[in-house]
Design a protein around this motif. Structure first.
Motif, PDB file in Angstrom:
ATOM      1  N   LEU A   1      -5.226 160.689  15.330  1.00  0.00           N
ATOM      2  CA  LEU A   1      -3.813 160.427  15.147  1.00  0.00           C
ATOM      3  C   LEU A   1      -3.564 160.474  13.403  1.00  0.00           C
ATOM      4  N   GLY A   2      -2.631 161.501  12.934  1.00  0.00           N
ATOM      5  CA  GLY A   2      -2.760 161.439  11.602  1.00  0.00           C
ATOM      6  C   GLY A   2      -1.370 161.488  11.155  1.00  0.00           C
ATOM      7  N   TRP A   3      -0.985 161.904   9.817  1.00  0.00           N
ATOM      8  CA  TRP A   3       0.426 161.586   9.325  1.00  0.00           C
ATOM      9  C   TRP A   3       0.924 160.690   9.590  1.00  0.00           C
ATOM     10  N   ILE A   4       0.462 159.186   9.576  1.00  0.00           N
ATOM     11  CA  ILE A   4       1.132 158.143   9.969  1.00  0.00           C
ATOM     12  C   ILE A   4       1.970 157.647   8.968  1.00  0.00           C
ATOM     13  N   ARG A   5       3.007 157.228   9.437  1.00  0.00           N
ATOM     14  CA  ARG A   5       4.387 156.707   8.434  1.00  0.00           C
ATOM     15  C   ARG A   5       4.823 155.459   8.822  1.00  0.00           C
ATOM     16  N   GLY A   6       5.445 154.853   7.780  1.00  0.00           N
ATOM     17  CA  GLY A   6       6.169 153.530   8.142  1.00  0.00           C
ATOM     18  C   GLY A   6       7.200 153.686   9.300  1.00  0.00           C
ATOM     19  N   GLY A   7       7.135 152.625  10.261  1.00  0.00           N
ATOM     20  CA  GLY A   7       8.150 152.851  11.016  1.00  0.00           C
ATOM     21  C   GLY A   7       7.591 153.334  12.490  1.00  0.00           C
ATOM     22  N   GLU A   8       6.432 153.882  12.672  1.00  0.00           N
ATOM     23  CA  GLU A   8       5.931 154.550  13.813  1.00  0.00           C
ATOM     24  C   GLU A   8       5.094 153.337  14.487  1.00  0.00           C
ATOM     25  N   TRP A   9       5.220 153.896  15.808  1.00  0.00           N
ATOM     26  CA  TRP A   9       4.351 152.962  16.723  1.00  0.00           C
ATOM     27  C   TRP A   9       3.708 153.829  17.869  1.00  0.00           C
ATOM     28  N   VAL A  10       2.626 153.380  18.673  1.00  0.00           N
ATOM     29  CA  VAL A  10       2.018 154.032  19.651  1.00  0.00           C
ATOM     30  C   VAL A  10       1.475 153.010  20.638  1.00  0.00           C
ATOM     31  N   GLU A  11       1.569 153.211  21.839  1.00  0.00           N
ATOM     32  CA  GLU A  11       0.966 152.306  22.967  1.00  0.00           C
ATOM     33  C   GLU A  11      -0.002 153.223  23.941  1.00  0.00           C
ATOM     34  N   TYR A  12      -0.837 152.208  24.422  1.00  0.00           N
ATOM     35  CA  TYR A  12      -2.322 152.640  25.134  1.00  0.00           C
ATOM     36  C   TYR A  12      -2.406 151.900  26.276  1.00  0.00           C
ATOM     37  N   ASP A  13      -2.707 152.550  27.455  1.00  0.00           N
ATOM     38  CA  ASP A  13      -3.192 151.805  28.576  1.00  0.00           C
ATOM     39  C   ASP A  13      -4.765 151.531  28.344  1.00  0.00           C
ATOM     40  N   VAL A  14      -5.288 150.407  28.736  1.00  0.00           N
ATOM     41  CA  VAL A  14      -6.542 149.963  28.384  1.00  0.00           C
ATOM     42  C   VAL A  14      -7.154 149.319  29.607  1.00  0.00           C
ATOM     43  N   GLU A  15      -8.285 149.789  30.197  1.00  0.00           N
ATOM     44  CA  GLU A  15      -8.863 149.356  31.209  1.00  0.00           C
ATOM     45  C   GLU A  15     -10.179 148.625  31.242  1.00  0.00           C
ATOM     46  N   VAL A  16      -9.876 147.178  31.154  1.00  0.00           N
ATOM     47  CA  VAL A  16     -11.501 146.391  31.144  1.00  0.00           C
ATOM     48  C   VAL A  16     -11.995 146.283  32.437  1.00  0.00           C
ATOM     49  N   VAL A  17     -13.226 146.664  32.679  1.00  0.00           N
ATOM     50  CA  VAL A  17     -14.069 146.297  33.884  1.00  0.00           C
ATOM     51  C   VAL A  17     -14.824 145.299  33.905  1.00  0.00           C
ATOM     52  N   VAL A  18     -15.377 144.564  32.697  1.00  0.00           N
ATOM     53  CA  VAL A  18     -16.063 143.482  32.919  1.00  0.00           C
ATOM     54  C   VAL A  18     -15.478 142.514  31.975  1.00  0.00           C
ATOM     55  N   PRO A  19     -15.019 141.274  32.615  1.00  0.00           N
ATOM     56  CA  PRO A  19     -13.990 140.428  31.774  1.00  0.00           C
ATOM     57  C   PRO A  19     -14.963 139.810  30.632  1.00  0.00           C
ATOM     58  N   GLY A  20     -14.642 139.270  29.757  1.00  0.00           N
ATOM     59  CA  GLY A  20     -15.150 138.580  28.441  1.00  0.00           C
ATOM     60  C   GLY A  20     -14.636 138.601  27.257  1.00  0.00           C
ATOM     61  N   ARG A  21     -15.352 138.086  26.419  1.00  0.00           N
ATOM     62  CA  ARG A  21     -14.899 138.373  24.688  1.00  0.00           C
ATOM     63  C   ARG A  21     -15.297 139.623  24.062  1.00  0.00           C
ATOM     64  N   TYR A  22     -14.575 140.406  23.524  1.00  0.00           N
ATOM     65  CA  TYR A  22     -14.769 141.603  23.159  1.00  0.00           C
ATOM     66  C   TYR A  22     -14.581 141.410  21.490  1.00  0.00           C
ATOM     67  N   ALA A  23     -15.396 142.312  20.807  1.00  0.00           N
ATOM     68  CA  ALA A  23     -15.218 142.635  19.296  1.00  0.00           C
ATOM     69  C   ALA A  23     -14.241 143.910  19.467  1.00  0.00           C
ATOM     70  N   VAL A  24     -13.039 143.774  18.769  1.00  0.00           N
ATOM     71  CA  VAL A  24     -12.313 144.722  18.610  1.00  0.00           C
ATOM     72  C   VAL A  24     -12.368 145.625  17.322  1.00  0.00           C
ATOM     73  N   SER A  25     -12.267 146.786  17.307  1.00  0.00           N
ATOM     74  CA  SER A  25     -12.959 147.588  16.039  1.00  0.00           C
ATOM     75  C   SER A  25     -11.805 148.785  15.887  1.00  0.00           C
ATOM     76  N   ALA A  26     -11.637 149.390  15.027  1.00  0.00           N
ATOM     77  CA  ALA A  26     -10.878 150.726  14.581  1.00  0.00           C
ATOM     78  C   ALA A  26     -11.528 151.647  13.863  1.00  0.00           C
ATOM     79  N   ARG A  27     -11.788 153.032  14.300  1.00  0.00           N
ATOM     80  CA  ARG A  27     -12.154 153.972  13.307  1.00  0.00           C
ATOM     81  C   ARG A  27     -11.229 154.696  12.458  1.00  0.00           C
ATOM     82  N   VAL A  28     -11.084 154.524  11.256  1.00  0.00           N
ATOM     83  CA  VAL A  28     -10.017 154.823  10.439  1.00  0.00           C
ATOM     84  C   VAL A  28     -10.365 155.512   9.268  1.00  0.00           C
ATOM     85  N   SER A  29      -9.599 156.356   8.443  1.00  0.00           N
ATOM     86  CA  SER A  29      -9.957 156.936   7.235  1.00  0.00           C
ATOM     87  C   SER A  29      -8.688 156.929   6.476  1.00  0.00           C
TER      88      SER A  29
END
Length: 476
Positions: free
Chosen positions: A374-402
């Motif tokens: 996802l590129g050309w990101i500008r202020g005021g933009e937003w995006v939503e995702y559906d995320v399916e978790v199979v195994v409950p628990g505590r997760y480390a959340v990270s993002a690959r960005v540049s």
């Protein structure tokens, strides 16, 4: 398939360490006998370099060293590349005004140091006062304490451990050869260029330890088959289309019968779209597997050393990252939930990457050297995702960005309507230098979740998102 993907041997600082990894994408001969397994370091690498028939190992070359861990062309980047498993470290060589070979990709020091001016106009003393910038450099990159190395210093780092690919250095081959002779590392260097054949043959005749790689592209591809005596140890094949003459099976087969075939996978124009990033996203048509099988590569130059070494050593590329595992959940940034503009996302202008994603009216789904992002990101933009978790628990959340900017922007996350973390996107030194950044740790129940990412309009925003990742930590 003529080249073998290594099954166990991984280069460390000075030796080879056995590593048994999960079954991988390419078949490997089971019998390791006769593969010079008793040899270590440079002896094994040089022996393997001269093997190019069936059963030869795929050799990995690190582009400008491991610039993800240290400034490009720094001694630390060379060290990290060797430690991460590269048999060859590509470095760029320029001459100072007083004739000393130093490591610098550009003709000037502007991009990668805190100085300015052409390398050829600066003395060694002036160059040595400069400090390298983080990663790939750039105007916003942080200045480090790393100095600009001399070639002699670089050769001391690789001595006994790895080869160096001497890029940009053919015009300075005499000065480079003198350094290699003085340091006793002539057999560690891989000279490269695309001169006429007679000039290349004359240079190789100077010393039996000189290793030479001929570069072929649209204009020079026929030269590689004109060597009558000693052959180049490798040929670097550059092609931006699969229809190019130098990319044809018969031609490549002839090259493979004479020496190693070197192919670059850093960006699209080097190998007709076959890149590191397409390999990481497991594109069925583009990537390392096709480069090896169809284009006969026995040496690959990469910007993703650890990933290529992992794949080469029969590791499952889905889990090349040390923090990943079977319970990892990955959310691709280019795949929002259904609904379109105003429902699943809001983009402030039309799709600026329509040539890459014509199916999108507004969302900027772009490619970063093969990575869909996802590129050309500008202020005021937003995006939503559906995320399916199979195994409950505590997760480390990270993002690959540049991003090459500082500040680059801000990602505000919410999960199922509840506030999550806010990530200040770091300067990764280049739009193409994607880096995974830790965001937070949080609990997820089993089932469907909704992730919303907002880019506040009150802040400067100019970055790219490849994916958001959840790595399972514990059930408690």
């Amino acid at each position: 398939m003529p080249i073998r993907v290594r099954s166990a041997l991984v280069l460390t600082i000075a030796t080879l360490t056995a590593a048994v990894l999960a079954a991988g994408p390419l078949p490997v001969a089971a019998d390791a006998a006769g593969r010079d397994g008793a040899l270590a370091g440079i002896d094994r690498i040089r022996t393997e370099l001269h093997r190019h028939g069936p059963g030869a190992d795929l050799l990995v070359a690190a582009h400008r060293g491991q610039w993800r861990d240290a400034p490009e062309n720094s001694l630390a980047a060379i060290e990290a590349a060797v430690e991460d498993g590269a048999e060859v470290v590509e470095i760029d060589v320029r001459l100072t005004s007083d004739g000393v070979p130093v490591l610098m990709h550009d003709t000037s020091v502007n991009r990668t140091t805190d100085g300015s001016g052409a390398v050829s106009s600066l003395t060694l003393e002036q160059v040595r006062r400069l400090h390298l910038k983080e990663g790939l450099g750039g105007a916003a990159a942080r200045v480090t304490e790393h100095p600009v190395p001399t070639l002699a210093e670089a050769m001391e780092v690789v001595r006994g451990r790895a080869l160096v690919n001497l890029d940009k250095g053919w015009p300075f081959r005499e000065e480079i050869l003198q350094v290699l002779q003085q340091t006793g590392t002539v057999d560690h260097g891989l000279f490269k260029g695309s001169p006429d054949v007679a000039q290349a043959e004359a240079f190789m005749a100077r010393d039996p330890e000189i290793e030479y790689m001929h570069v072929v592209d649209d204009g020079t591809w026929a030269q590689a088959l004109q060597f009558s005596g000693r052959q180049p140890v490798a040929v670097e094949v550059i092609f931006d289309r699969a229809t190019d003459a130098q990319a044809q099976p018969e031609y490549l087969s002839q090259l493979a019968g004479r020496g190693r075939v070197w192919i670059n996978t850093m960006w699209e124009s080097l190998a007709a779209g076959h890149t590191d990033e397409t390999s990481l996203r497991r594109d069925p048509d583009l990537g390392w597997e096709t480069v090896v099988q169809r284009y006969r590569a026995s040496m690959i130059q990469t910007d993703n050393v650890e990933a290529l070494v992992h794949w080469r050593d029969r590791g499952d590329i889905r889990f090349w990252d040390r923090q990943r595992g079977p319970r990892t959940v990955r959310v691709q940034a280019e795949e929002p939930r259904a609904g379109g503009e105003g429902v699943a996302y809001h983009d402030t202008d039309d799709n600026r990457c329509a040539s890459v994603s014509p199916e999108q009216d507004r969302l900027d789904v772009c490619t970063l050297r093969g990575a869909r992002s996802l590129g050309w990101i500008r202020g005021g933009e937003w995006v939503e995702y559906d995320v399916e978790v199979v195994v409950p628990g505590r997760y480390a959340v990270s993002a690959r960005v540049s991003s090459p900017y500082d500040p680059a922007g801000t990602m505000v996350m919410t999960w199922d309507g509840e506030p999550g973390a806010t990530l200040s996107v770091p300067n990764t030194t280049d739009h193409n230098a994607l880096r995974r950044v830790a965001v937070e740790e949080r609990w997820f129940d089993r089932g469907a979740h909704r992730l919303r990412i907002e880019m506040p309009s009150t802040e400067y925003q100019n970055f790219n998102i490849d994916y958001v990742q959840l790595d399972w930590l514990t059930r408690r």
